[in-house]
Design a protein around this motif. Structure first.
Motif, PDB file in Angstrom:
ATOM      1  N   UNK A  34       0.832  -1.194   0.000  1.00 30.34           N
ATOM      2  CA  UNK A  34       0.000   0.000   0.000  1.00 30.34           C
ATOM      3  C   UNK A  34       0.875   1.255   0.000  1.00 30.34           C
ATOM      4  N   UNK A  35       0.396   2.289  -0.674  1.00 25.61           N
ATOM      5  CA  UNK A  35       1.126   3.557  -0.674  1.00 25.61           C
ATOM      6  C   UNK A  35       0.590   4.444   0.453  1.00 25.61           C
ATOM      7  N   UNK A  36       1.521   5.104   1.139  1.00 23.91           N
ATOM      8  CA  UNK A  36       1.172   5.956   2.277  1.00 23.91           C
ATOM      9  C   UNK A  36       1.844   7.313   2.086  1.00 23.91           C
ATOM     10  N   UNK A  37       1.057   8.370   2.233  1.00 24.02           N
ATOM     11  CA  UNK A  37       1.576   9.727   2.180  1.00 24.02           C
ATOM     12  C   UNK A  37       1.024  10.480   3.386  1.00 24.02           C
ATOM     13  N   UNK A  38       1.465  11.695   3.563  1.00 18.06           N
ATOM     14  CA  UNK A  38       0.982  12.514   4.660  1.00 18.06           C
ATOM     15  C   UNK A  38       0.220  13.711   4.136  1.00 18.06           C
ATOM     16  N   UNK A  39      -0.593  14.281   4.988  1.00 13.56           N
ATOM     17  CA  UNK A  39      -1.361  15.475   4.631  1.00 13.56           C
ATOM     18  C   UNK A  39      -1.039  16.562   5.648  1.00 13.56           C
ATOM     19  N   UNK A  40      -0.420  17.636   5.197  1.00 16.78           N
ATOM     20  CA  UNK A  40      -0.065  18.815   5.974  1.00 16.78           C
ATOM     21  C   UNK A  40       1.319  18.676   6.622  1.00 16.78           C
ATOM     22  N   UNK A  41       2.251  19.438   6.099  1.00 13.02           N
ATOM     23  CA  UNK A  41       3.623  19.462   6.624  1.00 13.02           C
ATOM     24  C   UNK A  41       3.693  20.472   7.758  1.00 13.02           C
ATOM     25  N   UNK A  42       3.229  20.050   8.912  1.00  9.06           N
ATOM     26  CA  UNK A  42       3.139  20.936  10.073  1.00  9.06           C
ATOM     27  C   UNK A  42       4.351  20.761  10.984  1.00  9.06           C
ATOM     28  N   UNK A  43       4.508  21.682  11.920  1.00  8.96           N
ATOM     29  CA  UNK A  43       5.572  21.507  12.912  1.00  8.96           C
ATOM     30  C   UNK A  43       5.264  20.291  13.783  1.00  8.96           C
ATOM     31  N   UNK A  44       3.967  20.022  14.008  1.00 14.67           N
ATOM     32  CA  UNK A  44       3.586  18.821  14.761  1.00 14.67           C
ATOM     33  C   UNK A  44       4.037  17.564  14.017  1.00 14.67           C
ATOM     34  N   UNK A  45       3.896  17.580  12.693  1.00 18.29           N
ATOM     35  CA  UNK A  45       4.299  16.398  11.921  1.00 18.29           C
ATOM     36  C   UNK A  45       5.802  16.181  12.006  1.00 18.29           C
ATOM     37  N   UNK A  46       6.568  17.255  12.000  1.00 18.47           N
ATOM     38  CA  UNK A  46       8.024  17.130  12.106  1.00 18.47           C
ATOM     39  C   UNK A  46       8.410  16.470  13.431  1.00 18.47           C
ATOM     40  N   UNK A  47       7.765  16.885  14.503  1.00 19.12           N
ATOM     41  CA  UNK A  47       8.037  16.285  15.810  1.00 19.12           C
ATOM     42  C   UNK A  47       7.703  14.802  15.810  1.00 19.12           C
ATOM     43  N   UNK A  48       6.530  14.450  15.295  1.00 16.30           N
ATOM     44  CA  UNK A  48       6.087  13.050  15.275  1.00 16.30           C
ATOM     45  C   UNK A  48       6.986  12.203  14.374  1.00 16.30           C
ATOM     46  N   UNK A  49       7.297  12.698  13.187  1.00 19.01           N
ATOM     47  CA  UNK A  49       8.145  11.941  12.258  1.00 19.01           C
ATOM     48  C   UNK A  49       9.504  11.631  12.870  1.00 19.01           C
ATOM     49  N   UNK A  50      10.095  12.626  13.506  1.00 21.12           N
ATOM     50  CA  UNK A  50      11.420  12.410  14.092  1.00 21.12           C
ATOM     51  C   UNK A  50      11.348  11.541  15.347  1.00 21.12           C
ATOM     52  N   UNK A  51      10.347  11.722  16.170  1.00 19.98           N
ATOM     53  CA  UNK A  51      10.191  10.892  17.366  1.00 19.98           C
ATOM     54  C   UNK A  51       9.994   9.424  16.987  1.00 19.98           C
ATOM     55  N   UNK A  52       9.238   9.192  15.913  1.00 21.95           N
ATOM     56  CA  UNK A  52       8.932   7.820  15.481  1.00 21.95           C
ATOM     57  C   UNK A  52       9.949   7.259  14.484  1.00 21.95           C
ATOM     58  N   UNK A  53      10.960   8.043  14.135  1.00 22.43           N
ATOM     59  CA  UNK A  53      11.972   7.612  13.156  1.00 22.43           C
ATOM     60  C   UNK A  53      11.345   7.201  11.827  1.00 22.43           C
ATOM     61  N   UNK A  54      10.390   7.990  11.357  1.00 25.11           N
ATOM     62  CA  UNK A  54       9.714   7.719  10.090  1.00 25.11           C
ATOM     63  C   UNK A  54      10.439   8.470   8.986  1.00 25.11           C
ATOM     64  N   UNK A  55      10.693   7.768   7.885  1.00 21.59           N
ATOM     65  CA  UNK A  55      11.385   8.359   6.750  1.00 21.59           C
ATOM     66  C   UNK A  55      10.607   8.036   5.470  1.00 21.59           C
TER      67      UNK A  55
END
Length: 131
Positions: A34-55
Motif C-alpha cells: 500500500x502507498x502511504x503519504x501525509x497530509x499537511x507538513x506541520x511543525x507537529x508532523x516534524x516532531x512526530x516523524x522524528x520521534x517515530x523515526x519515520x522516513x
C-alpha cells in the motif's frame, strides 16, 4: 497532578505505545504494498516523524498548500513535500492526517480524495484508519 512525577512517567509510557502502534501500522501497510503519504507538513508532523523515526520508506511524501514548503523536505526525516494538487492527481492508498486539529475541515475539503477510496490514518488521540 502536574507536580507528580508519575504523571510524566505515564505520559511517556502512552507516547511509546502510540509510537509503536503508529509505526507498526505503517510497516504493515507497506508490507501489503500500500502507498502511504501525509497530509499537511506541520511543525507537529516534524516532531512526530522524528520521534517515530519515520522516513520516506514509510511515508513517501507529504502534501501541503503552503507554496514555501512545496519542493522542500521535512526536517530530519527528509520526506518530500508536494502540493495538494500533485497528491490529488495520483492519490495514495492512505493519507496520514498530520493536522489532526483541523480534521473536520480537511475531510470536508478533500471529499474528492475520499471519493477515490483513499483511507485516512489518524494517530491522535488513537491510531486508527478512518474510512
Amino acid at each position: 497532578r502536574l507536580d507528580n512525577v508519575n504523571t510524566y512517567l505515564e505520559f511517556g509510557r502512552c507516547c511509546e505505545i502510540q509510537k509503536s502502534e503508529f509505526v507498526t501500522l505503517l510497516m504493515q501497510l507497506k508490507a501489503l504494498g500500500q502507498s502511504v503519504a501525509g497530509y499537511a507538513a506541520t511543525s507537529k508532523s516534524t516532531t512526530v516523524l522524528n520521534y517515530c523515526n519515520i522516513d520516506p520508506s514509510l511515508i513517501t511524501y507529504i502534501s501541503d498548500s503552503t507554496k514555501e514548503k512545496i519542493g522542500t523536505f521535512t526536517p530530519g526525516s527528509n520526506i518530500p513535500v508536494v502540493s495538494h494538487e500533485e497528491m490529488r492527481l495520483n492519490p495514495p492508498d492512505y493519507l496520514v492526517l498530520f493536522a489532526w486539529n483541523h480534521e473536520n475541515e480537511i475531510l470536508a475539503k478533500e471529499l474528492g480524495v475520499l471519493d477515490s477510496n483513499v483511507k485516512w490514518i489518524r494517530f491522535v488521540p488513537n491510531v486508527e484508519i478512518v474510512e
